[in-house]
Design a protein around this motif. Sequence first.
Motif, PDB file in Angstrom:
ATOM      1  N   SER A  72      -1.101  21.486   5.683  1.00  0.00           N
ATOM      2  CA  SER A  72      -0.558  20.120   5.629  1.00  0.00           C
ATOM      3  C   SER A  72      -0.690  19.530   4.228  1.00  0.00           C
ATOM      4  N   THR A  73      -1.772  19.830   3.531  1.00  0.00           N
ATOM      5  CA  THR A  73      -1.937  19.322   2.166  1.00  0.00           C
ATOM      6  C   THR A  73      -0.893  19.931   1.246  1.00  0.00           C
ATOM      7  N   PHE A  74      -0.636  21.216   1.393  1.00  0.00           N
ATOM      8  CA  PHE A  74       0.388  21.846   0.561  1.00  0.00           C
ATOM      9  C   PHE A  74       1.761  21.248   0.842  1.00  0.00           C
ATOM     10  N   ALA A  75       2.051  20.993   2.120  1.00  0.00           N
ATOM     11  CA  ALA A  75       3.332  20.384   2.474  1.00  0.00           C
ATOM     12  C   ALA A  75       3.445  18.988   1.864  1.00  0.00           C
ATOM     13  N   LEU A  76       2.348  18.223   1.861  1.00  0.00           N
ATOM     14  CA  LEU A  76       2.364  16.891   1.242  1.00  0.00           C
ATOM     15  C   LEU A  76       2.627  16.986  -0.263  1.00  0.00           C
ATOM     16  N   ILE A  77       1.995  17.964  -0.906  1.00  0.00           N
ATOM     17  CA  ILE A  77       2.197  18.122  -2.353  1.00  0.00           C
ATOM     18  C   ILE A  77       3.626  18.544  -2.638  1.00  0.00           C
ATOM     19  N   ASP A  81       6.777  13.018  -4.525  1.00  0.00           N
ATOM     20  CA  ASP A  81       7.721  12.649  -5.578  1.00  0.00           C
ATOM     21  C   ASP A  81       7.053  11.578  -6.435  1.00  0.00           C
ATOM     22  N   PRO A  82       6.627  11.918  -7.650  1.00  0.00           N
ATOM     23  CA  PRO A  82       5.931  10.950  -8.492  1.00  0.00           C
ATOM     24  C   PRO A  82       6.811   9.764  -8.877  1.00  0.00           C
ATOM     25  N   LYS A  84       8.638   8.027  -6.892  1.00  0.00           N
ATOM     26  CA  LYS A  84       8.363   7.014  -5.876  1.00  0.00           C
ATOM     27  C   LYS A  84       6.857   6.815  -5.852  1.00  0.00           C
ATOM     28  N   ASN A  85       6.399   5.792  -6.445  1.00  0.00           N
ATOM     29  CA  ASN A  85       4.969   5.544  -6.552  1.00  0.00           C
ATOM     30  C   ASN A  85       4.434   5.142  -5.177  1.00  0.00           C
ATOM     31  N   ASP A  86       3.885   6.129  -4.435  1.00  0.00           N
ATOM     32  CA  ASP A  86       3.376   5.891  -3.092  1.00  0.00           C
ATOM     33  C   ASP A  86       1.868   6.181  -3.063  1.00  0.00           C
ATOM     34  N   PRO A  87       1.045   5.140  -3.158  1.00  0.00           N
ATOM     35  CA  PRO A  87      -0.407   5.365  -3.195  1.00  0.00           C
ATOM     36  C   PRO A  87      -0.960   5.957  -1.901  1.00  0.00           C
ATOM     37  N   MET A  88      -0.295   5.710  -0.787  1.00  0.00           N
ATOM     38  CA  MET A  88      -0.771   6.256   0.486  1.00  0.00           C
ATOM     39  C   MET A  88      -0.656   7.792   0.489  1.00  0.00           C
ATOM     40  N   LYS A  89       0.473   8.299   0.006  1.00  0.00           N
ATOM     41  CA  LYS A  89       0.640   9.757  -0.045  1.00  0.00           C
ATOM     42  C   LYS A  89      -0.321  10.370  -1.060  1.00  0.00           C
ATOM     43  N   GLU A  90      -0.471   9.724  -2.203  1.00  0.00           N
ATOM     44  CA  GLU A  90      -1.409  10.244  -3.209  1.00  0.00           C
ATOM     45  C   GLU A  90      -2.822  10.281  -2.659  1.00  0.00           C
ATOM     46  N   ASN A  91      -3.195   9.234  -1.923  1.00  0.00           N
ATOM     47  CA  ASN A  91      -4.529   9.187  -1.327  1.00  0.00           C
ATOM     48  C   ASN A  91      -4.683  10.279  -0.268  1.00  0.00           C
ATOM     49  N   ALA A  92      -3.663  10.499   0.553  1.00  0.00           N
ATOM     50  CA  ALA A  92      -3.723  11.561   1.568  1.00  0.00           C
ATOM     51  C   ALA A  92      -3.847  12.928   0.908  1.00  0.00           C
ATOM     52  N   ILE A  93      -3.133  13.124  -0.189  1.00  0.00           N
ATOM     53  CA  ILE A  93      -3.226  14.400  -0.909  1.00  0.00           C
ATOM     54  C   ILE A  93      -4.624  14.578  -1.488  1.00  0.00           C
ATOM     55  N   ASP A  94      -5.152  13.531  -2.108  1.00  0.00           N
ATOM     56  CA  ASP A  94      -6.500  13.622  -2.692  1.00  0.00           C
ATOM     57  C   ASP A  94      -7.562  13.885  -1.627  1.00  0.00           C
ATOM     58  N   ASP A 130       0.528  18.716 -12.250  1.00  0.00           N
ATOM     59  CA  ASP A 130       1.718  19.270 -12.903  1.00  0.00           C
ATOM     60  C   ASP A 130       2.975  18.518 -12.481  1.00  0.00           C
ATOM     61  N   LYS A 131       3.052  18.167 -11.207  1.00  0.00           N
ATOM     62  CA  LYS A 131       4.214  17.401 -10.746  1.00  0.00           C
ATOM     63  C   LYS A 131       4.248  16.027 -11.430  1.00  0.00           C
ATOM     64  N   LYS A 132       3.087  15.384 -11.530  1.00  0.00           N
ATOM     65  CA  LYS A 132       3.019  14.075 -12.198  1.00  0.00           C
ATOM     66  C   LYS A 132       3.380  14.216 -13.674  1.00  0.00           C
ATOM     67  N   ASN A 133       2.803  15.226 -14.325  1.00  0.00           N
ATOM     68  CA  ASN A 133       3.081  15.424 -15.751  1.00  0.00           C
ATOM     69  C   ASN A 133       4.543  15.772 -15.998  1.00  0.00           C
ATOM     70  N   MET A 134       5.136  16.538 -15.103  1.00  0.00           N
ATOM     71  CA  MET A 134       6.550  16.878 -15.231  1.00  0.00           C
ATOM     72  C   MET A 134       7.402  15.611 -15.139  1.00  0.00           C
ATOM     73  N   HIS A 135       7.050  14.736 -14.227  1.00  0.00           N
ATOM     74  CA  HIS A 135       7.782  13.486 -14.076  1.00  0.00           C
ATOM     75  C   HIS A 135       7.625  12.618 -15.333  1.00  0.00           C
ATOM     76  N   ILE A 136       6.406  12.529 -15.840  1.00  0.00           N
ATOM     77  CA  ILE A 136       6.156  11.726 -17.047  1.00  0.00           C
ATOM     78  C   ILE A 136       6.902  12.320 -18.235  1.00  0.00           C
ATOM     79  N   SER A 137       6.879  13.653 -18.340  1.00  0.00           N
ATOM     80  CA  SER A 137       7.602  14.301 -19.443  1.00  0.00           C
ATOM     81  C   SER A 137       9.101  14.049 -19.340  1.00  0.00           C
TER      82      SER A 137
END
Length: 166
Positions: A72-77, A81-82, A84-94, A130-137
């Motif tokens: 489930s964590t891999f599916a969330l990652i 989508d960085p 869409k700034n979704d703190p709930m998904k980021e928190n679930a992933i963390d 990497d997904k976050k950095n790719m989005h920032i780049s």
Amino acid sequence: MQVNITLSNKEKRHYFLYLLGMMLITILIVSVLTLRKFPSPFGDADLHSVLVLEEKSKFDEAQKSIQKNIDSTFALIEKFDPEKNDPMKENAIDIGISDIGNAFKITAVTDKRQNGYARIANFYKMYELDKKNMHISTENVDLFKKQYDNCLINVKERAQQRNQQQ
């Protein structure tokens, strides 16, 4: 004078059993005296293998319970989508990554395979970053392209202004 002693069949049987018993007792005593210095082949080896099998079965049970969390964590990652700034998904992933990394720190399992789960957690964390950095780049590249285009427009406008002034 010679006396001939004959034994009946019953007496012969008792005499044979007596000699057989004496021979078995003698073999037992000699065996104990000879083999008492040697370690038993039935000692700790079987107990150790039983303990190892119990440890492996405990690890397998714990592995089954954590496998759902890994998937489930891999599916969330994957769906993350960085943009869409979704703190709930980021928190679930963390939380999922933390649970995977700490899965076997509470249990007393000493299986070497438990180290792999800390590595999986590190991989998932790197994948998320990497997904976050790719989005920032990508955002930075788009911003630099806009700035470059604006700069070219300004250079062309100034060149035209100079041409008009001359």
